[in-house]
Scaffold this active site. Structure first.
Site, PDB file in Angstrom:
ATOM      1  N   HIS A 297     -11.804  12.403   2.059  1.00  0.00           N
ATOM      2  CA  HIS A 297     -11.930  11.045   2.616  1.00  0.00           C
ATOM      3  C   HIS A 297     -11.767  10.734   4.386  1.00  0.00           C
ATOM      4  O   HIS A 297     -12.273  10.018   4.734  1.00  0.00           O
ATOM      5  CB  HIS A 297     -10.428  10.259   1.943  1.00  0.00           C
ATOM      6  CG  HIS A 297     -10.658   8.860   1.976  1.00  0.00           C
ATOM      7  ND1 HIS A 297     -11.789   8.161   2.225  1.00  0.00           N
ATOM      8  CD2 HIS A 297      -9.581   7.863   2.860  1.00  0.00           C
ATOM      9  CE1 HIS A 297     -11.535   6.676   2.464  1.00  0.00           C
ATOM     10  NE2 HIS A 297     -10.263   6.826   2.976  1.00  0.00           N
TER      11      HIS A 297
ATOM     12  N   PHE B 202       0.688  -1.335  -0.013  1.00  0.00           N
ATOM     13  CA  PHE B 202       0.073  -0.070  -0.154  1.00  0.00           C
ATOM     14  C   PHE B 202       0.861   1.304  -0.147  1.00  0.00           C
ATOM     15  O   PHE B 202       2.115   1.070   0.405  1.00  0.00           O
ATOM     16  CB  PHE B 202      -0.946  -0.189   1.358  1.00  0.00           C
ATOM     17  CG  PHE B 202      -2.298   0.092   1.082  1.00  0.00           C
ATOM     18  CD1 PHE B 202      -2.904  -0.795   0.077  1.00  0.00           C
ATOM     19  CD2 PHE B 202      -3.061   1.172   1.674  1.00  0.00           C
ATOM     20  CE1 PHE B 202      -4.471  -0.565  -0.300  1.00  0.00           C
ATOM     21  CE2 PHE B 202      -4.668   1.208   1.283  1.00  0.00           C
ATOM     22  CZ  PHE B 202      -5.131   0.446   0.342  1.00  0.00           C
TER      23      PHE B 202
ATOM     24  N   ARG C 253      -2.532  10.408   6.573  1.00  0.00           N
ATOM     25  CA  ARG C 253      -2.623   9.154   7.083  1.00  0.00           C
ATOM     26  C   ARG C 253      -2.171   8.334   5.863  1.00  0.00           C
ATOM     27  O   ARG C 253      -2.623   8.511   5.025  1.00  0.00           O
ATOM     28  CB  ARG C 253      -3.962   8.943   7.309  1.00  0.00           C
ATOM     29  CG  ARG C 253      -4.138   7.478   7.755  1.00  0.00           C
ATOM     30  CD  ARG C 253      -5.764   7.080   8.283  1.00  0.00           C
ATOM     31  NE  ARG C 253      -6.701   7.322   7.345  1.00  0.00           N
ATOM     32  CZ  ARG C 253      -6.924   6.625   6.339  1.00  0.00           C
ATOM     33  NH1 ARG C 253      -6.485   5.366   6.460  1.00  0.00           N
ATOM     34  NH2 ARG C 253      -7.892   6.815   5.407  1.00  0.00           N
TER      35      ARG C 253
ATOM     36  N   ARG D 276      -0.886   9.711  -0.197  1.00  0.00           N
ATOM     37  CA  ARG D 276      -1.931  10.027  -0.944  1.00  0.00           C
ATOM     38  C   ARG D 276      -2.202  11.583  -1.177  1.00  0.00           C
ATOM     39  O   ARG D 276      -2.797  12.100  -2.087  1.00  0.00           O
ATOM     40  CB  ARG D 276      -3.366   9.763   0.073  1.00  0.00           C
ATOM     41  CG  ARG D 276      -3.696   8.268   0.301  1.00  0.00           C
ATOM     42  CD  ARG D 276      -4.772   8.030   1.072  1.00  0.00           C
ATOM     43  NE  ARG D 276      -4.898   6.580   1.040  1.00  0.00           N
ATOM     44  CZ  ARG D 276      -5.965   5.993   1.892  1.00  0.00           C
ATOM     45  NH1 ARG D 276      -6.458   6.517   2.805  1.00  0.00           N
ATOM     46  NH2 ARG D 276      -5.936   4.541   1.607  1.00  0.00           N
TER      47      ARG D 276
ATOM     48  N   GLN E 234      -7.844  14.702   4.493  1.00  0.00           N
ATOM     49  CA  GLN E 234      -7.433  13.933   3.329  1.00  0.00           C
ATOM     50  C   GLN E 234      -8.099  13.888   2.196  1.00  0.00           C
ATOM     51  O   GLN E 234      -9.366  13.359   2.508  1.00  0.00           O
ATOM     52  CB  GLN E 234      -6.811  12.439   4.021  1.00  0.00           C
ATOM     53  CG  GLN E 234      -6.180  11.668   2.890  1.00  0.00           C
ATOM     54  CD  GLN E 234      -5.727  10.411   3.682  1.00  0.00           C
ATOM     55  OE1 GLN E 234      -6.510   9.237   3.885  1.00  0.00           O
ATOM     56  NE2 GLN E 234      -4.451  10.311   3.871  1.00  0.00           N
TER      57      GLN E 234
ATOM     58  N   LEU F 135     -15.324   5.808  -3.173  1.00  0.00           N
ATOM     59  CA  LEU F 135     -13.948   5.475  -2.964  1.00  0.00           C
ATOM     60  C   LEU F 135     -13.411   4.229  -4.174  1.00  0.00           C
ATOM     61  O   LEU F 135     -14.385   3.336  -4.297  1.00  0.00           O
ATOM     62  CB  LEU F 135     -13.768   5.047  -1.896  1.00  0.00           C
ATOM     63  CG  LEU F 135     -12.174   4.846  -1.322  1.00  0.00           C
ATOM     64  CD1 LEU F 135     -11.441   6.302  -1.432  1.00  0.00           C
ATOM     65  CD2 LEU F 135     -11.844   4.323  -0.031  1.00  0.00           C
TER      66      LEU F 135
ATOM     67  N   GLU G 258      -7.062   1.875  -2.785  1.00  0.00           N
ATOM     68  CA  GLU G 258      -5.633   2.060  -3.073  1.00  0.00           C
ATOM     69  C   GLU G 258      -4.900   0.701  -3.547  1.00  0.00           C
ATOM     70  O   GLU G 258      -4.143   0.692  -4.159  1.00  0.00           O
ATOM     71  CB  GLU G 258      -4.967   2.658  -2.076  1.00  0.00           C
ATOM     72  CG  GLU G 258      -3.777   3.133  -2.181  1.00  0.00           C
ATOM     73  CD  GLU G 258      -3.141   3.916  -0.929  1.00  0.00           C
ATOM     74  OE1 GLU G 258      -3.981   4.687  -0.465  1.00  0.00           O
ATOM     75  OE2 GLU G 258      -1.961   3.856  -0.624  1.00  0.00           O
TER      76      GLU G 258
ATOM     77  N   HIS H  14      -8.623  11.567  -0.621  1.00  0.00           N
ATOM     78  CA  HIS H  14      -8.150  10.343  -1.340  1.00  0.00           C
ATOM     79  C   HIS H  14      -7.937  10.657  -2.748  1.00  0.00           C
ATOM     80  O   HIS H  14      -8.978  11.267  -3.249  1.00  0.00           O
ATOM     81  CB  HIS H  14      -9.217   9.158  -1.096  1.00  0.00           C
ATOM     82  CG  HIS H  14      -8.660   7.846  -1.198  1.00  0.00           C
ATOM     83  ND1 HIS H  14      -8.146   7.375  -2.552  1.00  0.00           N
ATOM     84  CD2 HIS H  14      -8.362   6.738  -0.573  1.00  0.00           C
ATOM     85  CE1 HIS H  14      -7.943   6.093  -2.367  1.00  0.00           C
ATOM     86  NE2 HIS H  14      -7.925   5.932  -1.336  1.00  0.00           N
TER      87      HIS H  14
END
Lengths: 621, 258
Positions: free
Chosen positions: A379, A124, A414, A313, A238, A254, A257, A240
């Site tokens: 997000h 990730f 994050r 991100r 954040q 969403l 990822e 995304h």
């Protein structure tokens, strides 16, 4: 005057507000500790936003990459958070996540397996090694269901479904109760309690394009703020990088990822893998700089550097925004995310079944044959209720917070996968913290009925007004303001305009009218949520105006780049004595020497000789 | 932009009626978007349950043109181009208001089912399971608890035997526990005695409506029925068991009377 004589009431030792991952984990801990626990959830049990979490839960189990350990996870988290993370929280998180994941397995969770039968882990963004325990692309659902199924068998835990908290009740500044209402009947509900754990998630619904569900109206931020707690670093929101952009009705939903973790690449309208042009200097040494190397990584991640699509991100979201603004976007204002040309259809359907399903059903796109169109979507809130790192208690005695609604753990940004582990680790710690607080409590807190009465009047005002504004229209107005002025890239004059608009919105919120009765009345629910959304929006806007640098989820065109001065301070919001929001900076404590050393160490130092051997073994295989 | 007539059931447990709303439709809209548009522009108190709007939480189940569906996953362009579109609450459970039903019965069923009982960890502290051994229960674990299968089950919907049969959702929950490689409890007697596996007559209506595509009948209910038959109705197996087998699984604990 409201008639308080017929309010239903109940007594608990502790009330957990929110039944996503953090709330369920906290309630389980309270139940296991023998506390009489009430769990208040806005939806039906098991429907919380955590079900949307796709990619996985980060924990340095070392099942796939044996050289992984908590120190590398900690280092990745600090680097991803641009060193603004609460050091102690990041430490606790990295150390305890593996145990929390293994515990889920003992409670029935069925993660995907490695060839030797252990919990599998996937790559990730921002994580040095494959680290995310996962179940295809529906990890959140697996976790929610496991926690839910564990919870329903616990003694002492009562679940109050479709119940919304309105206000925290205080006795001499400490927690004494919660006033709530039932969606079904519209009736009020008084919970007398010694402690409250907030686990309400974030406030993405203040923006129009968000991956968040309707519940994400910042209730926890508002409840805590009104009770006297502080909100920390709210400017870090954040976006995304990959939300759906088409059709309009699903915009924001969403796209995990995991698509990029499993080999998906981002392309612009010219077909270029543009992320190679956006590699920040800090990550250059660990990121592939040619298409060839990035492609080799797919076959062997131990010998090659990571593709730039897996940068953090904030970096990817800004890059996509730039491509679109400069005219290289896709037809509907995003960019292309392509896994079809990278993996065979069977692989895609097995590893990304929900994504296959989602695009097929909602956009009519077959992701095994065509690229997806994606763009940034609001997000996650890195900021939130300020809590003590070890106990999760805010500065209001008896008020705890865990999961997304608490702040500090993730710093300025994050990493994907760190949210599911965060809610397990800090949900559990909040349960322990609440038990310790309750056992040290001298006297029984008392409910102040005058406070209840004021809260009831505020809550029922939209129903009782003869005339007023449609709450849905006010919500749209708010979302427009946040989209237009407090988005992914910010600047002073726009933020100031936002504050002027938010003042107008406060007037509108004071005049909303919800027609109909109080029984299951969505218009009324919307009217109530507006109060929380406004506090959320104002705290983000004011904090964003104060922080004069660009770091992680907060980008200022008028102050580009990270500043060495701003990393030394937190931005803290609280309710002033005059009732207005006060936002100020506060110096951060010096990091403990051992943690600072780990965060700035080279990978070789943290992996030790075992790691080198493992890599060599990988190289010769 | 076209305009469509939405015929939405409005009412509560004391009764109700269909009401028509004329709604402009944009490209790509799903039925839930239209319901939200009605809420925002014509009927702010129209009650509907929803959450994720991406087919993952299972909150927005209703009956669209008579068919049980997730309204968030039903695209307008998949419905007939002419005539009104009816939207009504799922039938098996009591109405609270408009499109919202009382599904509490389902939560009570889950509490009746004995919880997961893991065997001890291996000496090295791990649990080891091969992917092929968990593939089949991972299918069951995709369930989003939308209760559409409960809504179409004849035993529950038409015969109203909610006191006899737990329904497809909880048959797959039982199958999940029963086939979980780590689970140690024996649930087969309870599957027959307490949860009514015999009531299902395998019409597969549940499988047809499952938005997750779970093969509820073939992969969960039929195998459970077979295990019940093997245990209780196969004389040869019963004798072999008496002579040879010691029970390796613990019997499931007594039930909550709820």
């Amino acid at each position: 005057m409201a008639d308080l004589s017929d309010i239903q009431s109940v007594e608990h030792d502790v009330v957990v507000i929110g039944a996503g991952g953090a709330g369920l984990r906290a309630a389980i801990e309270c139940g296991l500790q023998g506390l009489n626990t009430g769990l208040v959830c806005k939806s039906l049990l098991g429907k919380a936003h955590t079900v949307m979490a796709e990619g996985g839960c980060a924990a340095a189990l070392g099942n796939v990459a044996p050289q992984d350990n908590w120190k590398v996870h900690f280092r990745d988290t600090m680097r991803g958070g641009k060193f603004l993370n609460d050091w102690r929280m990041a430490e606790l998180h990295a150390k305890q996540a593996p145990d929390r994941v293994r515990e889920l397995e003992e409670w029935g969770a069925v993660f995907d397996r490695t060839p030797s039968g252990l919990i599998s882990q996937r790559n990730f963004g921002g994580h040095r090694y494959p680290r995310l325990a996962h179940v295809g692309d529906r990890t959140g659902l697996e976790m929610i269901r496991t926690l839910q199924d564990k919870l329903v068998y616990l003694q002492h835990v009562a679940v109050h479904m479709e119940c919304t908290a309105l206000e925290l009740l205080l006795d001499d500044g400490a927690i004494a109760g919660v006033l709530a209402y039932w969606r079904e009947t519209g009736r009020l509900f008084l919970l007398k309690t010694k402690a409250v754990i907030l686990a309400t998630g974030g406030g993405g619904r203040a923006w129009r394009f968000t991956s968040n569900s309707w519940e994400y109206t910042g209730d926890g931020f508002a409840l805590a703020y009104e009770a006297g707690a502080e909100l920390i670093n709210m400017e870090f929101t954040q976006f995304h990088p990959t939300g759906m952009v088409w059709p309009p009705s699903v915009r924001g939903i969403l796209v995990t990822e995991g698509v990029r973790g499993d080999g998906g690449v981002l392309k612009n309208s010219a077909g270029d893998r543009f992320m190679f042009s956006y590699i920040p200097e800090k990550f250059a040494a660990e990121t592939a700089d040619t298409v060839e190397e990035a492609d080799r990584w797919l076959a062997d991640s131990s010998k090659n550097r990571r593709p730039p699509e897996l940068l953090t991100r904030d970096v990817v979201a800004r890059a996509i925004t730039r491509e679109v603004v400069e005219g290289r976007g896709s037809p509907h204002g995003g960019v292309f995310l392509d896994i079809a040309s990278r993996r065979d259809p069977e692989f895609i359907k097995r590893k990304l079944p929900s994504m296959y399903h989602q695009f097929k059903e909602l956009a009519g796109v077959d992701i095994t044959k065509e690229p997806m169109e994606v763009g940034p979507t609001l997000h996650y809130f890195m900021g939130g209720i300020r809590v003590d790192a070890d106990t999760q208690m805010s500065r209001v005695p008896g008020l705890f917070a865990a999961g997304e609604c608490s702040g500090g753990m993730h710093g300025a940004n994050r990493l994907g996968g760190n949210s599911l582990s965060d809610l397990l680790v800090f949900g559990q710690l909040a349960g322990v913290g609440a038990r310790q607080y309750i056992s040290g409590l001298g006297k029984q807190p008392r409910i102040d009925m005058a406070q209840v009465e004021r809260a009831v009047q505020r809550a029922t005002a939209p129903l009782n007004r003869a005339e007023g504004i449609n709450p849905y229209v006010v919500t749209e107005h708010l979302q427009h303001v946040m989209d237009r002025y407090v988005n992914i890239v910010r600047q002073r004059d726009e933020l100031e305009t936002a504050l002027v608009e938010l003042e107008k919105l406060k007037q509108e919120v004071a005049q909303v009218k919800a027609p109909g009765a109080s029984q299951y009345n969505p218009g009324w629910h919307e009217a109530i949520a507006l109060g929380s959304l406004l506090i959320t929006a104002e705290s983000v806007t004011r904090a964003a105006l104060i922080r004069e640098e660009s770091r992680g989820g907060h980008s200022r065109v008028d102050f580009p780049g990270e500043s060495d001065e701003w990393v030394k301070v937190s931005v803290v919001a609280r309710k002033g004595v005059d009732g207005q929001m006060e936002v100020r900076t506060e110096p951060r404590p010096q990091p403990p020497a051992d943690l600072a050393q780990i965060a700035h160490a080279t990978l070789e130092e943290l992996e030790g000789s075992g790691a080198t051997a493992a890599r060599e073994k990988g190289a010769s295989a | 932009m076209t305009t469509r007539t939405f015929r939405v059931w409005r009412g509560d447990k004391s009764g109700g009626e269909f009401r028509d709303y004329e709604v402009p439709i944009d490209e790509g809209m799903v039925v839930l978007d239209v319901v939200h548009r009605i809420q925002a522009t014509q009927a702010p108190d129209l009650a509907v349950r929803w959450n994720c709007k991406a087919g993952k939480c299972g909150s927005c189940s209703c009956e669209i043109n008579g068919k049980p569906r997730l309204s968030c996953m039903t695209r307008m362009d998949t419905l007939p181009a002419e005539g009104p579109i009816t939207v009504q609450p799922i039938k098996t459970f009591p109405v609270i208001r408009d499109l919202v039903t009382d599904v509490a019965w389902n939560y009570r069923q889950k509490r009746r089912i004995p919880g997961f009982r893991p065997r001890p960890r291996n000496p090295d502290g791990t649990y080891r399971m091969q992917q092929e051994d968990v593939d089949r229960i991972q299918e069951f674990r995709k369930c989003i608890e939308c209760y559409l299968c409960q809504d179409v089950c004849h035993v529950l919907r038409d015969q109203g035997k909610l006191d006899k049969f737990v329904g497809p959702r909880f048959m797959i929950y039982l199958a999940n526990q029963e086939m979980h490689p780590l689970d140690n409890a024996d649930r087969i007697p309870a599957v027959r005695r307490d949860f009514g596996s015999g009531y299902c007559n395998i019409t597969k209506c549940c499988t047809e409506v499952c938005p997750e595509g779970i093969h509820i009948t073939d992969n969960a209910i039929i195998p459970l029925k077979e295990r019940v038959v093997d245990r209780f109705y196969d004389p040869i197996a019963a004798i072999v068991r008496l002579v040879r087998d010691k029970p390796t699984k613990e019997p499931a604990p007594a039930l909550d009377p709820d």
